[in-house]
Design a protein around this motif. Sequence first.
Motif, short mmCIF file in Angstrom:
data_model
loop_
_atom_site.label_atom_id
_atom_site.label_comp_id
_atom_site.label_asym_id
_atom_site.label_seq_id
_atom_site.Cartn_x
_atom_site.Cartn_y
_atom_site.Cartn_z
N TYR A 1 0.82 -1.21 0.00
CA TYR A 1 0.00 0.00 0.00
C TYR A 1 0.86 1.26 0.00
O TYR A 1 1.81 1.39 0.78
N ALA A 2 0.49 2.18 -0.88
CA ALA A 2 1.23 3.45 -0.95
C ALA A 2 0.93 4.32 0.26
O ALA A 2 1.83 4.94 0.85
N LYS A 3 -0.34 4.40 0.63
CA LYS A 3 -0.77 5.18 1.79
C LYS A 3 -1.69 4.32 2.64
O LYS A 3 -2.47 3.51 2.12
N ILE A 4 -1.61 4.51 3.96
CA ILE A 4 -2.50 3.81 4.88
C ILE A 4 -3.12 4.84 5.82
O ILE A 4 -2.42 5.66 6.40
N MET A 5 -4.43 4.81 5.93
CA MET A 5 -5.17 5.74 6.80
C MET A 5 -5.87 4.96 7.89
O MET A 5 -6.38 3.86 7.65
N VAL A 6 -5.92 5.52 9.09
CA VAL A 6 -6.74 4.96 10.16
C VAL A 6 -7.87 5.94 10.44
O VAL A 6 -7.64 7.14 10.61
N ILE B 1 -4.57 5.30 19.36
CA ILE B 1 -4.67 5.33 17.89
C ILE B 1 -3.55 6.19 17.30
O ILE B 1 -2.89 5.80 16.32
N VAL B 2 -3.32 7.35 17.90
CA VAL B 2 -2.28 8.25 17.39
C VAL B 2 -0.90 7.63 17.58
O VAL B 2 -0.04 7.73 16.67
N ASP B 3 -0.64 6.98 18.68
CA ASP B 3 0.65 6.32 18.90
C ASP B 3 0.90 5.25 17.84
O ASP B 3 2.00 5.14 17.28
N ILE B 4 -0.13 4.44 17.56
CA ILE B 4 0.00 3.40 16.55
C ILE B 4 0.22 4.03 15.18
O ILE B 4 1.07 3.58 14.38
N ALA B 5 -0.50 5.10 14.90
CA ALA B 5 -0.36 5.79 13.61
C ALA B 5 1.06 6.32 13.43
O ALA B 5 1.63 6.22 12.33
N GLU B 6 1.63 6.90 14.48
CA GLU B 6 2.98 7.44 14.36
C GLU B 6 4.02 6.34 14.24
O GLU B 6 5.05 6.52 13.59
N LEU C 1 0.75 6.09 9.62
CA LEU C 1 -0.62 6.10 9.16
C LEU C 1 -1.15 7.53 9.13
O LEU C 1 -0.83 8.34 9.99
N ILE C 2 -1.99 7.83 8.16
CA ILE C 2 -2.72 9.09 8.14
C ILE C 2 -3.85 8.98 9.15
O ILE C 2 -4.59 7.99 9.17
N THR C 3 -3.99 9.97 10.04
CA THR C 3 -5.01 9.91 11.09
C THR C 3 -6.22 10.76 10.72
O THR C 3 -6.09 11.91 10.31
N TYR C 4 -7.41 10.16 10.92
CA TYR C 4 -8.66 10.77 10.48
C TYR C 4 -9.71 10.51 11.56
O TYR C 4 -10.03 9.37 11.87
N VAL C 5 -10.23 11.58 12.16
CA VAL C 5 -11.20 11.46 13.26
C VAL C 5 -12.48 12.19 12.89
O VAL C 5 -12.45 13.39 12.59
N ASP C 6 -13.59 11.47 12.89
CA ASP C 6 -14.90 12.08 12.69
C ASP C 6 -15.45 12.45 14.06
O ASP C 6 -15.88 11.59 14.82
N GLY D 1 -5.60 16.22 24.40
CA GLY D 1 -4.35 16.96 24.25
C GLY D 1 -3.55 16.54 23.04
O GLY D 1 -2.31 16.52 23.09
N LEU D 2 -4.25 16.23 21.94
CA LEU D 2 -3.57 15.69 20.75
C LEU D 2 -3.54 16.68 19.59
O LEU D 2 -3.29 16.30 18.45
N SER D 3 -3.77 17.96 19.86
CA SER D 3 -3.74 18.96 18.79
C SER D 3 -2.39 18.92 18.09
O SER D 3 -1.33 18.87 18.73
N GLY D 4 -2.42 18.94 16.77
CA GLY D 4 -1.20 18.88 15.97
C GLY D 4 -0.75 17.48 15.63
O GLY D 4 0.19 17.31 14.85
N ARG D 5 -1.42 16.46 16.19
CA ARG D 5 -1.01 15.07 15.94
C ARG D 5 -2.07 14.28 15.16
O ARG D 5 -1.89 13.08 14.94
N VAL D 6 -3.15 14.94 14.76
CA VAL D 6 -4.20 14.30 13.97
C VAL D 6 -4.30 15.03 12.64
O VAL D 6 -4.44 16.25 12.60
N ASP D 7 -4.26 14.29 11.55
CA ASP D 7 -4.21 14.92 10.22
C ASP D 7 -5.52 15.57 9.82
O ASP D 7 -5.52 16.68 9.28
N LEU D 8 -6.63 14.87 10.03
CA LEU D 8 -7.93 15.41 9.62
C LEU D 8 -8.95 15.24 10.74
O LEU D 8 -9.13 14.13 11.25
N GLN D 9 -9.58 16.35 11.12
CA GLN D 9 -10.69 16.32 12.07
C GLN D 9 -11.96 16.71 11.32
O GLN D 9 -12.03 17.78 10.74
#
Length: 397
Positions: free
Chosen positions: A174-179, A197-202, A206-211, A230-238
């Motif tokens: 896979y070129a990119k993997i998103m969680v 989730i963020v620790d595993i992504a880093e 993994l690209i991190t995506y939270v709805d 307290g995860l501001s700056g560590r999640v790619d898409l909110q």
Amino acid sequence: MASPTLFSFITEQLADLKARGLYNTIEPLESANGPVIRMGGRSFVNLSSNNYLGLATDKRLIDAAVQATIQFGVGSGAVRTINGTLSLHIELEEKLAAFKGTEAAVAYPSGFNCNMAAISAIMGDGDAILSDELNHASIIDGCRLTKSKVIRYSHSDMDDLRTKAREARESGRYAKIMVISDGVFSMDGDIAKLPEIVDIAETYDLITYVDDAHGSGVLGGGAGTVKHFGLSGRVDLQIGTLSKAVGVVGGYVACSQAVADWLKARSRPFLFSTSLPPGAVAASIAAIDLLQESRDLQEQLWNNASYLQNGLRRLGFSLGPTATPITPCIVGDEEKTQRFSAMLYEEGIFAKAIVFPTVPKGTGRIRNMPTSEHTSEMLDRALAAYEKVGCELGIIG
């Protein structure tokens, strides 16, 4: 219907849904969607609205919507990329970015649109998406548009996520993997394990995506689940919605400036949907200002949620794993769940049954949504009705 085949199919399927207690009756409101509503000429304590903070009926938002409508009209008149971007849209996106602690934000006509837009604009053939098995339907549909390999992991099971993330990364396929995860799961009210989730992504890139539809305005001082942990700056898409705690309509993606630029260039709902109307944009701006100025509404929401949940637990109801104001009373059987809701209705309480396919079979529940606008007297009326109906149906002793 002109087609006999279509008529036969529809009538058979509707009859089957009704026989299995899965048919949802829609009743129109004759009032605003506040803590008390009118339907069929009667008043009900309303426990089915996502209007968490009562902002849908707040005079300050109404005034903002009226003034913007007078100035800009009832509709924006075009898609964002032609001439449907008003100065109001830019102001809203700037305020949303500041509110969520990101470089930028992109507004969409709905939260559902956001998941259709952002996932498919970033992920494609040759990529993989790790998705919590209880993610919202809009996430599932967004993933389907990508042609990516969708790998479901067991709900909030971090061991399973870690194993599948490692396997996906080490496969080299896979070129990119998103969680992707909901921030707050809307049917059970539990909160995603975002720090893990963020620790595993880093660890596995993994690209991190939270709805965060049900977290924004409710957790993190209103800023949502990411801020809560307290995860501001560590999640790619909110992803957020403007139709729940914000009280209006629409959705947004909070992200980096680069991601925002890409979404504006390649996300199809942004390119092909008429932009949010001026009144809704102005009302949303007013709501964000209120949320940043004071936490009084959030505090009252949480007080009311605790009052209702403690009362239901004392009566003997099972509320599942909720850690938020979302308050599901688990019934189980679909037909009994529908009957429970109907009996509450007769007692003057509007609390809708949630059954398959919204939740897994055998896990039907009445989902209660207390808001900041409910009074203790309203909640006491609801608790009295729950006690009466619960005893009659043999759910509590």
